[in-house]
Design a protein around this motif. Structure first.
Motif, short mmCIF file in Angstrom:
data_model
loop_
_atom_site.label_atom_id
_atom_site.label_comp_id
_atom_site.label_asym_id
_atom_site.label_seq_id
_atom_site.Cartn_x
_atom_site.Cartn_y
_atom_site.Cartn_z
N LYS A 144 -32.83 31.37 -9.86
CA LYS A 144 -33.86 31.90 -8.97
C LYS A 144 -35.20 31.89 -9.71
O LYS A 144 -35.36 32.51 -10.75
N VAL A 145 -36.16 31.17 -9.13
CA VAL A 145 -37.49 31.09 -9.70
C VAL A 145 -38.48 30.71 -8.60
O VAL A 145 -38.15 29.93 -7.71
N LEU A 146 -39.67 31.28 -8.63
CA LEU A 146 -40.71 31.02 -7.63
C LEU A 146 -40.20 31.20 -6.21
O LEU A 146 -40.44 30.38 -5.33
N ASP A 147 -39.48 32.27 -5.96
CA ASP A 147 -38.92 32.56 -4.64
C ASP A 147 -38.02 31.45 -4.12
O ASP A 147 -37.89 31.27 -2.91
N LYS A 148 -37.41 30.68 -5.01
CA LYS A 148 -36.47 29.62 -4.64
C LYS A 148 -35.14 29.87 -5.31
O LYS A 148 -35.08 30.42 -6.41
N LYS A 149 -34.08 29.46 -4.62
CA LYS A 149 -32.76 29.43 -5.23
C LYS A 149 -32.41 27.97 -5.46
O LYS A 149 -32.25 27.20 -4.52
N LEU A 150 -32.33 27.60 -6.73
CA LEU A 150 -32.01 26.23 -7.08
C LEU A 150 -30.50 26.08 -7.18
O LEU A 150 -29.85 26.79 -7.96
N LYS A 151 -29.93 25.18 -6.38
CA LYS A 151 -28.50 24.92 -6.37
C LYS A 151 -28.19 23.74 -7.29
O LYS A 151 -28.92 22.76 -7.30
#
Length: 172
Positions: A144-151
């Motif tokens: 989780k970074v910059l209001d994103k969830k990286l899958k």
């Protein structure tokens, strides 16, 4: 003449936004995926799309900070015995990106070698453990970074050169 030189210098600096830009940085902490134990000595290299490289290592507490200039690029993270992590398309702009805890995943399926240099057979139990670990990573691991969830997804040509990839372009 002196006044003209000063005026021209100021105008050039005002016209160049990079003249006042500060170097961006990435920070976080490396832990082991299964146990959450801190992992010191992880190698990181940030590659910008113009060809610059910024390298760093984390400290004994697992914490790291990499100065990345002011360009977008990819972060490559390596630690012996673990899958290499690639975080692609890190955007330009934010001055400080906090990745929180990045979990390094043990690569149980990596090739092993005997003392004489010949390839050792990977036990079926380790192959099965690696398969289960990979499935768990795909199902449960997110950064989780910059209001994103990286899958994550796995990419590579063989078991020895497999990567766990997180891509900002595919973040939720």
């Amino acid at each position: 003449m002196k006044y003209t030189t000063i005026v021209i210098t100021v105008l050039i600096l005002l016209g160049n936004p990079k003249a006042f830009s500060q170097s961006s940085s990435i920070k976080g902490k490396f832990i082991e995926y299964e146990t959450s134990n801190v992992i010191p000595g992880v190698t990181m290299v940030f590659h910008t799309y113009s060809g610059k490289e910024y390298e760093a290592y984390n400290n004994v507490n697992g914490n790291f900070e990499v100065k990345i200039g002011d360009e977008p690029g990819d972060l490559i993270v390596r630690f012996v015995g673990c899958y290499t992590i690639k975080i692609r398309n890190i955007p330009q702009g934010p001055k400080h990106l906090d990745f929180g805890e990045i979990r390094m995943v043990q690569n149980y399926g990596r090739p092993q070698f005997n003392w004489d240099g010949s390839a050792a057979e990977i036990p079926k139990e380790l192959i099965e453990k690696d398969k289960n670990m990979r499935n768990d990573v795909l199902k449960n691991y997110r950064i989780k970074v910059l209001d994103k969830k990286l899958k994550p997804y796995f990419d590579g040509v063989d078991r020895e050169h497999q990567y766990i990839v997180f891509d900002f372009k595919n973040g939720e």
